[in-house]
Enzyme design. Structure first.
Site, short mmCIF file in Angstrom:
data_model
loop_
_atom_site.label_atom_id
_atom_site.label_comp_id
_atom_site.label_asym_id
_atom_site.label_seq_id
_atom_site.Cartn_x
_atom_site.Cartn_y
_atom_site.Cartn_z
N HIS A 130 38.20 -0.30 17.91
CA HIS A 130 37.33 -1.04 16.98
C HIS A 130 36.10 -0.15 16.55
O HIS A 130 36.16 0.93 16.37
CB HIS A 130 37.30 -2.35 17.42
N HIS A 173 44.05 2.61 9.68
CA HIS A 173 43.27 1.23 9.74
C HIS A 173 44.31 0.19 9.38
O HIS A 173 45.38 0.65 8.88
CB HIS A 173 42.15 1.21 8.45
N ASP A 180 34.69 5.24 10.58
CA ASP A 180 33.86 5.82 11.43
C ASP A 180 34.30 7.24 11.69
O ASP A 180 33.87 8.01 12.42
CB ASP A 180 34.96 5.26 13.03
N1 ACO Z 1 46.13 9.05 15.32
C1 ACO Z 1 47.60 9.28 15.26
N2 ACO Z 1 48.78 8.41 15.10
C2 ACO Z 1 48.31 7.06 14.63
C3 ACO Z 1 46.86 6.92 14.30
C4 ACO Z 1 46.02 7.85 14.78
N3 ACO Z 1 44.81 7.63 14.46
N4 ACO Z 1 46.71 5.78 14.21
C5 ACO Z 1 48.06 5.01 14.09
N5 ACO Z 1 48.80 5.94 14.41
C6 ACO Z 1 50.34 5.97 14.30
C7 ACO Z 1 50.99 5.07 15.43
O1 ACO Z 1 51.14 6.12 16.55
C8 ACO Z 1 52.24 4.61 14.97
O2 ACO Z 1 53.20 5.44 14.75
P1 ACO Z 1 54.65 5.31 15.08
O3 ACO Z 1 55.09 4.29 13.92
O4 ACO Z 1 55.25 6.60 14.97
O5 ACO Z 1 54.67 4.53 16.19
C9 ACO Z 1 51.62 4.49 13.41
O6 ACO Z 1 50.70 5.37 13.04
C10 ACO Z 1 51.19 3.05 13.14
O7 ACO Z 1 50.25 2.71 14.01
P2 ACO Z 1 49.74 1.34 14.47
O8 ACO Z 1 48.99 1.38 15.78
O9 ACO Z 1 50.93 0.50 14.49
O10 ACO Z 1 48.72 0.89 13.43
P3 ACO Z 1 47.73 -0.52 13.66
O11 ACO Z 1 47.53 -0.86 12.20
O12 ACO Z 1 48.09 -1.33 14.81
O13 ACO Z 1 46.36 0.35 14.05
C11 ACO Z 1 44.31 1.37 14.56
C12 ACO Z 1 45.19 0.41 13.45
C13 ACO Z 1 44.02 0.63 15.63
C14 ACO Z 1 42.87 1.63 13.65
C15 ACO Z 1 44.76 2.76 14.63
O14 ACO Z 1 45.23 3.55 13.31
C16 ACO Z 1 43.97 3.52 15.70
O15 ACO Z 1 44.18 3.60 16.74
N6 ACO Z 1 43.14 4.33 14.99
C17 ACO Z 1 42.26 5.14 15.66
C18 ACO Z 1 40.88 4.64 16.21
C19 ACO Z 1 40.22 4.42 15.16
O16 ACO Z 1 39.68 4.90 14.26
N7 ACO Z 1 39.69 2.95 15.00
C20 ACO Z 1 38.62 2.56 14.15
C21 ACO Z 1 39.50 1.50 13.10
S1 ACO Z 1 38.15 1.07 11.70
C22 ACO Z 1 37.31 0.11 12.52
O17 ACO Z 1 37.32 -0.61 13.52
C23 ACO Z 1 35.70 -0.09 11.92
#
Ligand code: ACO
Length: 489
Positions: free
Chosen positions: A329, A368, A424
């Protein structure tokens, strides 16, 4: 024919073409406590065209659109009202296999498809990349408004008149000072304490300074705490930073703007005056605007959930700070900078990307939960980057970030999963250019998010439909068993 949902084709019953069918004939049943109508119909299995036509008839319940749910365990069919594209999860509790059945629940880990409130504050359309505060597009607010004005908008629902803005600004400035004892407990933290941990603890501790804050039913008292929180967060954040750098605490200055005062408390030395470059001040103000609210995100849900116990707002906001601290987050901008540092040069990007695709780590600042095409805040921040770098000189990590974005956006792994830069990805570069250490990044986010937290908290407190937040669970542990004495284990 509408197919039965959730059953393999071979297991589905043959469609029933003629059946005693009558949602319109059966008397509507009012669900206890909800005021909603549900019609209970006997003897329908599967779903037929007849049924789907019947459910779209507003006359069926007198409340507009409805959903017909066929329970294949009992052969009963239920008609559930649809309002604003949602059904009430509590309506499903009427669906039972017997009188002693608890009733059907929804299972939704991580709240992927559950609306927990009705809110007038922020509109977000993830597919179209739209973010609006109280109806105003984020792009227009970032261009024309100020953070203090946006805070007013979020809390009260309308843009202020000049007189209202002046008085609001005065109120906030009047509440930037903290009790001298805050300084003492700040000093109690270890020299290398993370400023976000210090912010979380000190904002929670404010509740001990303002015991009146417990009276959350009193609008005037609520208002005072809202102003205090927006006013004092920069002071707490800046002092946490000063503590880690071993510098004396700088007191707030009324003559400065909100962002200018924060920069002064961060960077001024006690003898030499500090004057922020107006372009830097404006860039910081824009960053705060972009972070001000984001509807029911993890930290805001934490504020609402903890606040629903009717605890004081400082304790509720401390929960929001804790949620924001996490790397998925608000900690993501810190993680982005650490990631860029680790990558080091653009030549290392392909290897890094391969590691991400192999599941070794995530590309921080990408992806996201809601935005699946682009994050409008990321677009604005990219422009703010240029403005800041004009003053500070270009951050060398920008080249790595730009190249990383280019490579990722051309790679099927990211494209197919709809992973784009989020707010971010670039904000950390600006913060670093402003002279902030990475540990301060989530603190900046928390200061920006405070008006959103308090606006959402206020809305929740005054929402008659809200109760203490308390999800259900599906218990999957052992059945009842007898205690085993130690000697027999
Ligand atoms: N890098 C690589 N792979 C990713 C990323 C990433 N940043 N984000 C998601 N994925 C992949 C997952 O591994 C998953 O792949 P799969 O289907 O093969 O298993 C797929 O994309 C879906 O990911 P989820 O984790 O189910 O997506 P969710 O909506 O739950 O997560 C989140 C969203 C937490 C923001 C995620 O994209 C992430 O961890 N991003 C990196 C952290 C980040 O930048 N957070 C800031 C968010 S914005 C904020 O809070 C202001």
């Amino acid at each position: 024919m509408v197919p039965a949902i959730g059953l393999p084709a071979q297991d589905r019953e043959a469609p029933v073409e003629s059946r005693e069918w009558g949602p319109r004939r059966a008397p509507p049943m009012t669900l206890p406590g909800t005021g909603w109508c549900t019609t209970r119909v006997k003897g329908t299995f599967g779903m037929t065209t007849q049924q789907s036509t019947a459910t779209s008839d507003p006359a069926a319940t007198g409340t507009g659109e409805t959903l017909t749910v066929a329970d294949n365990r009992t052969g009963l069919s239920y008609e559930v009202p649809i309002t604003d594209g949602t059904i009430r999860a509590m309506d499903l509790r009427q669906i039972k296999v017997g009188d002693d059945d608890f009733g059907l629940m929804t299972y939704d880990p991580a709240f992927m498809n559950t609306a927990s409130c009705r809110s007038e504050i922020t509109f977000l359309d993830g597919d179209r990349g739209i973010l609006r505060y109280r109806g105003y597009p984020i792009e227009q607010l970032a261009e024309h408004s100020s953070f203090v004005e946006v805070a007013y908008l979020l809390v009260f629902g309308e843009l202020p008149t000049q007189a209202q803005l002046d008085s609001w600004t005065e109120e906030i400035k009047g509440h930037t000072f903290v009790h001298e004892n805050v300084k003492k407990f700040m000093e109690g933290f270890r020299y290398d304490a993370h400023p976000m941990g210090m912010l979380q603890a000190s904002v929670g501790a404010l509740s001990t300074f303002y015991p009146e804050a417990k009276d959350i039913a009193d609008e005037e008292i609520r208002h005072r705490q809202i102003v205090r929180l927006i006013g004092k967060m920069p002071t707490l954040g800046a002092w946490a930073f000063r503590h880690t750098t071993g510098r004396p605490y700088v007191y707030p200055k009324k003559e400065l703007s909100y962002a200018g005062n924060f920069l002064s408390m961060l960077f001024a030395m006690s003898i030499v005056g500090y004057e922020a470059d107006p372009r830097i001040e404006r860039a910081l103000d824009i960053l705060l605007i972009l972070h001000a609210d984001h509807e029911q995100n993890c930290s805001t849900s934490a504020v609402r959930s903890v606040g629903s116990s009717q605890v004081d707002p400082y304790s509720a906001v401390a929960a929001g700070v804790s949620a924001l601290y996490g790397p998925l987050h608000g900690g993501a901008n810190e993680a982005v900078l650490r990631m860029l540092n680790r990558i080091g040069t653009t030549e290392n990007i392909p290897d890094f990307i391969e590691g991400v695709k192999a599941g070794k780590e995530r590309l921080m600042g990408f992806g996201h939960r809601v935005y699946k095409n682009f994050d409008p805040r990321a677009t604005i921040i990219k422009k703010a980057c240029d403005d800041v770098f004009e003053v500070t000189g270009v951050n060398p990590k920008l080249a790595i970030a730009v190249e990383l974005e280019k490579i990722a956006l051309a790679d099927d792994y990211f494209v197919s999963r709809k992973l784009y830069p989020n707010v971010d990805f670039y904000s950390g570069l600006i913060y670093e250019a402003l002279g902030m250490p990475v540990e301060m990044f989530p603190v900046l986010f928390a200061i920006g998010r405070t008006p959103g937290w308090v606006a959402q908290w206020r809305e929740m407190i005054t929402d008659k439909e809200q109760k203490i937040s308390r999800p259900r669970q599906v218990y999957i542990g052992p059945d009842e068993r007898d205690y085993v004495p130690m000697a027999k284990r």
